[in-house]
Design a protein around this motif. Structure first.
Motif, PDB file in Angstrom:
ATOM      1  N   ARG A 132      26.165  39.177  37.496  1.00  0.00           N
ATOM      2  CA  ARG A 132      26.607  38.281  38.568  1.00  0.00           C
ATOM      3  C   ARG A 132      27.239  36.998  38.022  1.00  0.00           C
ATOM      4  NH1 ARG A 132      25.377  42.407  41.142  1.00  0.00           N
ATOM      5  NH2 ARG A 132      24.248  42.449  43.090  1.00  0.00           N
ATOM      6  N   ARG A 133      27.553  36.945  36.733  1.00  0.00           N
ATOM      7  CA  ARG A 133      28.307  35.843  36.134  1.00  0.00           C
ATOM      8  C   ARG A 133      29.712  36.355  35.845  1.00  0.00           C
ATOM      9  NH1 ARG A 133      25.856  32.191  31.648  1.00  0.00           N
ATOM     10  NH2 ARG A 133      27.842  31.207  32.099  1.00  0.00           N
ATOM     11  N   MET A 134      30.714  35.584  36.263  1.00  0.00           N
ATOM     12  CA  MET A 134      32.092  36.032  36.096  1.00  0.00           C
ATOM     13  C   MET A 134      32.420  36.151  34.613  1.00  0.00           C
ATOM     14  SD  MET A 134      33.201  36.710  39.054  1.00  0.00           S
ATOM     15  CE  MET A 134      34.911  37.030  38.608  1.00  0.00           C
ATOM     16  N   THR A 135      32.853  37.346  34.258  1.00  0.00           N
ATOM     17  CA  THR A 135      33.221  37.667  32.882  1.00  0.00           C
ATOM     18  C   THR A 135      34.629  38.222  32.907  1.00  0.00           C
ATOM     19  OG1 THR A 135      30.917  38.172  32.382  1.00  0.00           O
ATOM     20  CG2 THR A 135      32.569  38.968  30.829  1.00  0.00           C
ATOM     21  N   TYR A 136      35.483  37.644  32.112  1.00  0.00           N
ATOM     22  CA  TYR A 136      36.893  38.026  32.076  1.00  0.00           C
ATOM     23  C   TYR A 136      37.246  38.538  30.684  1.00  0.00           C
ATOM     24  CZ  TYR A 136      36.971  34.976  36.197  1.00  0.00           C
ATOM     25  OH  TYR A 136      36.720  34.393  37.416  1.00  0.00           O
ATOM     26  N   TRP A 137      38.460  39.070  30.559  1.00  0.00           N
ATOM     27  CA  TRP A 137      39.009  39.409  29.259  1.00  0.00           C
ATOM     28  C   TRP A 137      39.998  38.307  28.899  1.00  0.00           C
ATOM     29  CZ3 TRP A 137      38.004  42.063  25.124  1.00  0.00           C
ATOM     30  CH2 TRP A 137      38.981  42.201  24.157  1.00  0.00           C
ATOM     31  N   SER A 138      39.740  37.630  27.793  1.00  0.00           N
ATOM     32  CA  SER A 138      40.648  36.587  27.325  1.00  0.00           C
ATOM     33  C   SER A 138      41.738  37.235  26.485  1.00  0.00           C
ATOM     34  CB  SER A 138      39.891  35.558  26.483  1.00  0.00           C
ATOM     35  OG  SER A 138      40.804  34.666  25.880  1.00  0.00           O
ATOM     36  N   ARG A 139      42.952  37.191  26.994  1.00  0.00           N
ATOM     37  CA  ARG A 139      44.070  37.775  26.256  1.00  0.00           C
ATOM     38  C   ARG A 139      44.386  36.966  25.005  1.00  0.00           C
ATOM     39  NH1 ARG A 139      48.792  38.439  30.271  1.00  0.00           N
ATOM     40  NH2 ARG A 139      48.145  36.316  30.701  1.00  0.00           N
TER      41      ARG A 139
END
Length: 139
Positions: A65-72
């Motif tokens: 429930r914590r926003m996790t993204y892919w860092s380009r």
């Protein structure tokens, strides 16, 4: 074709939910394995930011429930707030009708933008005058 999957569920009964792993498997990740994510404040409905997720980031967001993204730029997972403390907690998630974009409503703690602003969308376009205004307000 993934689009066919989403066309096929347009009339799906709201009384019969779909299995999340099945829907994730049909999402239209691009050739780099990424899908665009729009992040919106759950309370104010302000659009906070645009980012990318791969399958791992999506699954981690769902499970923690914590926003996790892919860092380009860093080429790695990025948990929002891991260094800044400006955490985004997932309130709800939706997939668009084509399965090629994700909308996440979040509880935003602190600024969403690395500039210290509440939103990343602070460059305001004035089409008639062909100008762009920089909003100065910080979080």
């Amino acid at each position: 074709m993934r689009r066919d999957y989403f066309i096929g569920i347009e009339q799906h009964s709201s009384n019969s939910p779909l299995a999340l792993p099945d829907v994730i498997a049909e999402l239209a990740f691009n050739e780099q394995g990424l899908i665009p994510v729009i992040t919106q404040d759950a309370s104010t409905k302000s659009i906070l930011m645009f980012a990318w997720m791969n399958v791992e980031a999506l699954e981690k967001t769902i499970s923690t429930r914590r926003m996790t993204y892919w860092s380009r730029s860093r080429q790695r997972l990025w948990v929002k707030g891991e260094t800044s403390g400006h955490v985004q907690r997932l309130v709800s998630m939706s997939f668009d009708c084509d399965g090629d974009a994700i909308l996440c409503l979040v509880d935003q703690q602190g600024a969403a933008c690395h500039t210290g602003r509440q939103t990343c969308f602070y460059l305001q376009v004035e089409p008639d005058k062909q100008l762009v205004w920089v909003e100065r307000g910080c979080a």
